[in-house]
Design an enzyme around this catalytic site. Structure first.
Site, PDB file in Angstrom:
ATOM      1  N   ASP A 210      73.303  32.335  20.186  1.00  0.00           N
ATOM      2  CA  ASP A 210      73.233  32.076  19.053  1.00  0.00           C
ATOM      3  C   ASP A 210      72.446  30.945  18.895  1.00  0.00           C
ATOM      4  O   ASP A 210      72.240  30.337  17.867  1.00  0.00           O
ATOM      5  CB  ASP A 210      74.836  31.916  18.723  1.00  0.00           C
ATOM      6  CG  ASP A 210      75.124  32.988  17.569  1.00  0.00           C
ATOM      7  OD1 ASP A 210      74.280  33.646  17.144  1.00  0.00           O
ATOM      8  OD2 ASP A 210      76.417  33.184  17.652  1.00  0.00           O
TER       9      ASP A 210
ATOM     10  N   GLN B 282      81.699  34.835  16.849  1.00  0.00           N
ATOM     11  CA  GLN B 282      81.224  35.141  15.728  1.00  0.00           C
ATOM     12  C   GLN B 282      82.109  34.003  14.614  1.00  0.00           C
ATOM     13  O   GLN B 282      83.168  33.787  14.947  1.00  0.00           O
ATOM     14  CB  GLN B 282      81.779  36.509  15.510  1.00  0.00           C
ATOM     15  CG  GLN B 282      81.593  36.947  13.934  1.00  0.00           C
ATOM     16  CD  GLN B 282      80.173  37.155  13.732  1.00  0.00           C
ATOM     17  OE1 GLN B 282      79.091  37.427  14.726  1.00  0.00           O
ATOM     18  NE2 GLN B 282      79.735  37.179  12.498  1.00  0.00           N
TER      19      GLN B 282
ATOM     20  N   LYS C 171      76.216  44.438  15.904  1.00  0.00           N
ATOM     21  CA  LYS C 171      75.601  43.846  17.135  1.00  0.00           C
ATOM     22  C   LYS C 171      75.693  44.756  18.344  1.00  0.00           C
ATOM     23  O   LYS C 171      75.031  44.839  19.266  1.00  0.00           O
ATOM     24  CB  LYS C 171      76.165  42.403  17.285  1.00  0.00           C
ATOM     25  CG  LYS C 171      75.662  41.603  16.074  1.00  0.00           C
ATOM     26  CD  LYS C 171      76.218  40.281  16.189  1.00  0.00           C
ATOM     27  CE  LYS C 171      75.990  39.344  15.076  1.00  0.00           C
ATOM     28  NZ  LYS C 171      76.639  38.033  14.679  1.00  0.00           N
TER      29      LYS C 171
HETATM   30  N1  GUN Z   1      78.579  34.352  11.161  1.00  0.00           N
HETATM   31  C1  GUN Z   1      77.366  34.400  10.144  1.00  0.00           C
HETATM   32  N2  GUN Z   1      76.053  34.413  10.879  1.00  0.00           N
HETATM   33  C2  GUN Z   1      76.336  34.301  12.059  1.00  0.00           C
HETATM   34  C3  GUN Z   1      75.532  34.017  13.147  1.00  0.00           C
HETATM   35  O1  GUN Z   1      74.291  34.278  13.078  1.00  0.00           O
HETATM   36  N3  GUN Z   1      76.001  34.155  14.463  1.00  0.00           N
HETATM   37  C4  GUN Z   1      77.361  33.761  14.628  1.00  0.00           C
HETATM   38  N4  GUN Z   1      77.986  33.928  15.724  1.00  0.00           N
HETATM   39  N5  GUN Z   1      78.345  33.969  13.497  1.00  0.00           N
HETATM   40  C5  GUN Z   1      77.748  34.177  12.291  1.00  0.00           C
END
Ligand code: GUN
Length: 285
Positions: free
Chosen positions: A117, A94, A50
């Site tokens: 998110d 996350q 990311k």
């Molecule tokens: N863990 C697995 N997928 C995601 C996501 O799309 N965003 C976040 N923040 N954590 C995750």
């Protein structure tokens, strides 16, 4: 029939280049802050990607990695600090968080305007009401893939396997907003195959390797595989690759939905910057 492969890598690269152009045109710094608690190796890889993608798109990023024994109140303090920081446009916590933390409470602490998110209840509620602000990136990526391959949704049967807050529920809402007839199946669904065989569009987000087999798929259907299952033989999806003999379109794992998630996160971050600084909402993007 051999299904056309829905190439998420190619589409994501195109979208990331578009975001980079849009960031340049925006003319002000755009900043994403991430919080990762603990040492889950997959999470470290995802968060690293990311940041790399943000950098390539001209988005600044702040990378907060905290040890697994960090207290919940320390994480909440960091979230509050990022909420108050005028330079930060997007905040991403996350998941999963370590077991000693109340995950929904931490997600509720993120300013909904910076919630790139789309996990905050206010953003989930807005999506439910058809007035989206920030929408989770993976569902947006699925919708972008379907659009890229001209998959008709209006009046057609879409079946989603999985009812998570991150994928199943929000993608069902997005499909409904496009006037599909949506069924959500899950681990308690009786006779799953009876539902999936009726699907013109099948989204598999159950987290069960190889769950969807060719006998469960309608000939010519569009099948989107959201599975990221780490097995001894590597990363495998929820869809048995032999489904390619029956489906009309199939997204591969890896190289399908995964790269799309990151592209959509970048778009959400730019959208959050626009929304906060200009008061302009770009619904669902
Ligand atoms: N863990 C697995 N997928 C995601 C996501 O799309 N965003 C976040 N923040 N954590 C995750």
């Amino acid at each position: 029939m051999t299904a056309i492969r829905m190439d998420g890598r190619a589409l994501a690269a195109k979208l990331r280049a578009e975001v980079a152009d849009d960031v340049r045109a925006f003319g002000e710094p755009v900043c994403l802050a991430t919080i990762l608690v603990g040492d889950d190796p997959a999470s470290h890889v995802y968060v690293g990607k990311k940041h790399e993608a943000s950098h390539e798109a001209g988005i600044e990023s702040r990378d907060h990695r905290l040890p697994g024994d960090t207290s919940e109140s320390d994480v909440l303090d960091l979230v509050a600090q990022l909420n108050a920081d005028e330079e930060v446009d997007g905040i991403l916590v996350q998941l999963p968080l370590p077991d000693h933390m109340d995950e929904p409470m931490v997600l509720r602490a993120v300013d909904p305007a910076k919630d790139v998110d789309g996990f905050h209840p206010l953003n989930a509620g807005r999506l439910f009401l058809g007035e989206p602000l920030h929408v989770p990136a993976t569902p947006l990526g699925i919708m972008a893939l379907l659009a890229e391959y001209d998959v008709e949704l209006e009046g057609r049967r879409a079946v989603v396997i999985g009812r998570s807050e991150i994928v199943g529920k929000p993608v069902a809402m997005l499909l409904l907003a496009k006037h599909a007839t949506v069924t959500i199946c899950h681990s308690r669904t009786r006779d799953l195959a009876e539902h999936t065989r009726a699907a013109d569009v099948l989204v598999a987000a159950a987290g069960r390797p190889g769950l969807v087999t060719p006998d469960m798929v309608k000939s010519g259907a569009a099948v989107v595989d959201v599975g990221v299952n780490r097995t001894k033989s590597g990363l495998v999806g929820d869809v048995d690759p032999a489904v390619a003999e029956v489906a009309g379109l199939l997204s591969p794992v890896p190289g399908g939905v995964g790269p799309m998630t990151i592209a959509m996160l970048l778009r959400n971050t730019l959208s959050a910057a626009r929304y906060r600084r200009l008061g302009v909402a770009l619904p669902g993007s």
